[in-house]
Design a protein around this motif. Structure first.
Motif, PDB file in Angstrom:
ATOM      1  N   LEU A   1      -9.768  -6.142   0.302  1.00  0.00           N
ATOM      2  CA  LEU A   1      -8.953  -5.784   1.469  1.00  0.00           C
ATOM      3  C   LEU A   1      -8.230  -4.456   1.263  1.00  0.00           C
ATOM      4  CD1 LEU A   1      -7.373  -9.216   2.483  1.00  0.00           C
ATOM      5  CD2 LEU A   1      -9.250  -8.004   3.581  1.00  0.00           C
ATOM      6  N   GLN A   2      -7.651  -4.247   0.086  1.00  0.00           N
ATOM      7  CA  GLN A   2      -6.901  -3.014  -0.160  1.00  0.00           C
ATOM      8  C   GLN A   2      -7.809  -1.786  -0.158  1.00  0.00           C
ATOM      9  OE1 GLN A   2      -3.808  -2.554  -0.067  1.00  0.00           O
ATOM     10  NE2 GLN A   2      -2.854  -4.533  -0.410  1.00  0.00           N
TER      11      GLN A   2
ATOM     12  N   PRO B   1      -6.820  -1.459  -7.343  1.00  0.00           N
ATOM     13  CA  PRO B   1      -7.401  -2.655  -7.984  1.00  0.00           C
ATOM     14  C   PRO B   1      -6.479  -3.280  -9.014  1.00  0.00           C
ATOM     15  CG  PRO B   1      -9.041  -0.918  -7.814  1.00  0.00           C
ATOM     16  CD  PRO B   1      -7.727  -0.296  -7.449  1.00  0.00           C
ATOM     17  N   ASN B   2      -5.843  -2.443  -9.846  1.00  0.00           N
ATOM     18  CA  ASN B   2      -4.923  -2.970 -10.849  1.00  0.00           C
ATOM     19  C   ASN B   2      -3.694  -3.581 -10.192  1.00  0.00           C
ATOM     20  OD1 ASN B   2      -2.395  -2.129 -12.896  1.00  0.00           O
ATOM     21  ND2 ASN B   2      -4.160  -3.075 -13.894  1.00  0.00           N
ATOM     22  N   ALA B   3      -3.176  -2.909  -9.162  1.00  0.00           N
ATOM     23  CA  ALA B   3      -2.010  -3.434  -8.447  1.00  0.00           C
ATOM     24  C   ALA B   3      -2.351  -4.748  -7.750  1.00  0.00           C
ATOM     25  CB  ALA B   3      -1.509  -2.409  -7.431  1.00  0.00           C
ATOM     26  N   ALA B   4      -3.567  -4.824  -7.178  1.00  0.00           N
ATOM     27  CA  ALA B   4      -3.995  -6.059  -6.519  1.00  0.00           C
ATOM     28  C   ALA B   4      -4.093  -7.200  -7.516  1.00  0.00           C
ATOM     29  CB  ALA B   4      -5.333  -5.848  -5.822  1.00  0.00           C
TER      30      ALA B   4
ATOM     31  N   ALA C   1       0.808  -1.216   0.000  1.00  0.00           N
ATOM     32  CA  ALA C   1       0.000   0.000   0.000  1.00  0.00           C
ATOM     33  C   ALA C   1       0.841   1.266   0.000  1.00  0.00           C
ATOM     34  CB  ALA C   1      -0.920   0.003   1.227  1.00  0.00           C
ATOM     35  N   LEU C   2       2.122   1.171   0.343  1.00  0.00           N
ATOM     36  CA  LEU C   2       2.995   2.340   0.394  1.00  0.00           C
ATOM     37  C   LEU C   2       3.785   2.524  -0.906  1.00  0.00           C
ATOM     38  CD1 LEU C   2       4.392   1.814   4.005  1.00  0.00           C
ATOM     39  CD2 LEU C   2       2.552   3.348   3.302  1.00  0.00           C
ATOM     40  N   ILE C   3       3.618   1.597  -1.843  1.00  0.00           N
ATOM     41  CA  ILE C   3       4.389   1.648  -3.080  1.00  0.00           C
ATOM     42  C   ILE C   3       3.604   2.272  -4.227  1.00  0.00           C
ATOM     43  CG2 ILE C   3       5.446   0.175  -4.865  1.00  0.00           C
ATOM     44  CD1 ILE C   3       6.384  -1.668  -2.668  1.00  0.00           C
TER      45      ILE C   3
END
Length: 422
Positions: A341-342, A148-151, A139-141
């Motif tokens: 979750l994110q 959503p895309n990162a997840a 979450a800090l990156i």
């Protein structure tokens, strides 16, 4: 809402490094688990011993999970992750030595077995901290608008590592043996350390530094309990993975039922990896946050059907197809859960929520392995796998009927709010 960019998260350099780190770590961990499964079953020829491996890891992982979450929320994430990776490397070296004939020839079979169980237990301690730390660092990156895309990318990489690692374990056992397979695992842990060194230190986002432990733990548990979307996703996946842990019995299928040896074992382990690859590429272009509830229910239902087909199959290639579909559906489930979750978790509570997640879902993999080993011992291998898949289907149907609100869950509003806040 902005037009979907399937590569949005990949435009951030540190996130790409993070993906390499995560893949290396998950690959090494899952490969190590299956190599040890093979070694222990070769020693004991007892299905229950496969379950004990999972139990030895899950006991410390669950017992320490909440306290680990508190520590993660109070700590600098990069430094804590370094400590976790060093701990895993220590376990890998120990298992490398315990699979070396020059060492084991001086030890009794029982002592070697107990020593392996002990190191797996130590690995469980490390894992209690590893999951929440990685979740919080994630979450800090990247900015919230690309969560959503990162997840999607992060979950897909996790899924690939989780199934490619065991598949590689099957092949390396055949090619270079158990001992040198452990050496490969140690090499991947060193690569993960190198990747982590390329990520900068991150600020501690918790405004309650020094908060009493019990108060902190209570706050995390209450948040999960009161968030119906988070609780529903975790509960559904926990039950599904718990009763769908058929892959823990793959050594039995490869050696005794399908009779395909280590080569076939590697192919069986690789099948879900191919499914996960397809999931990664397609979900990046077709976001899963729209109508997330019904998609999650459908994915877990499909997973249960795949497990039942695998359990009943006496054809090697039908078994491969069933495991391929289990990889596809499990990958979809994981991506949706991680997106929930994110988007739903505040920054200062990510460690604690991730710890609850590890108790619900992460540890259910090992509990699933124990459940599968125990039921295989009591009712036979095939019956145990079919029973697990059937329980997964019952869980999905019950969740869909009991919780219509979860069935209608859609994450588009949450994503729009995050975009406006930035």
């Amino acid at each position: 809402m902005a037009k979907n960019d399937p590569y949005a998260a990949l435009r951030f350099r540190e996130f790409n490094v993070f993906l390499m780190l995560r893949f290396a770590m998950v690959f090494a961990w899952s490969m190590q688990f299956v190599v040890i499964e093979w070694q222990v079953y070769s020693i004991t020829k007892n299905a229950l011993s496969l379950g004990i491996i999972g139990l030895m890891e899950v006991i410390p992982a669950v017992s320490l999970a909440l306290f680990a979450g508190h520590i993660v929320d109070q700590s600098e994430k990069r430094g804590l992750l370094f400590k976790c990776l060093f701990g895993f490397s220590f376990v890998s070296i120990g298992l490398f030595l315990l699979t070396w004939p020059r060492v084991t020839e001086h030890l009794s079979t029982s002592l070697t077995l107990y020593a392996i169980y002990f190191l797996v237990f130590c690995g469980g301690i490390v894992r209690a901290f590893l999951g929440p730390t990685i979740f919080s660092l994630f979450a800090l990156i990247v900015p919230k608008k690309v969560y959503p895309n990162a997840a999607t990318w992060s979950s897909s990489v996790w899924q690939m590592g989780a199934v490619v690692g065991p598949a590689a374990g099957g092949f390396t056992i055949h090619l270079i043996g158990v001992h040198w397979s452990m050496c490969v695992i140690f090499g991947f842990s060193l690569f993960a350390l190198i990747c982590l060194s390329q990520i900068k230190k991150k600020p501690i986002m918790n405004p309650k530094i020094g908060e009493p432990v019990m108060q902190s733990l209570k706050e995390g548990i209450l948040f999960v309990r009161n968030s119906k979307a988070v609780l529903g996703a975790l509960t559904l996946d926990m039950i599904a993975v718990l009763f769908g842990g058929a892959v823990a019995l793959l050594p039995i299928y490869a050696q005794d039922i399908l009779k395909v040896g280590p080569q076939g074992f590697g192919i069986l382990r690789a099948a879900p990896a191919v499914g996960a690859l397809i999931t990664m590429f397609t979900s990046a272009y077709f976001p899963l946050y729209k109508k997330a509830g019904i998609k999650l229910l459908a994915a877990v239902f499909g997973f249960g059907v795949s497990i039942i087909v695998f359990g009943l199959s006496t054809s090697f290639w039908l078994s491969v197809l069933a495991l391929f579909m289990s990889g596809v559906t499990d990958g979809i489930s994981m991506i949706i859960r991680q997106t929930i979750l994110q988007l739903k978790t505040p920054d200062h509570m990510r460690g604690r929520v991730a710890s609850v997640n590890s108790m619900f879902v992460g540890s259910s993999n090992e509990l699933g392995a124990f459940e599968s080993g125990l039921t295989a011992k009591l009712m036979g291998t095939v019956t145990a796998v079919v029973f697990g898949g059937s329980m997964t289907l019952i869980t999905v149907l019950a969740t869909g009927i009991i919780s219509p609100k979860f069935r209608k869950l859609d994450l588009r509003k949450d994503l729009e709010e995050h975009e406006k806040s930035e």
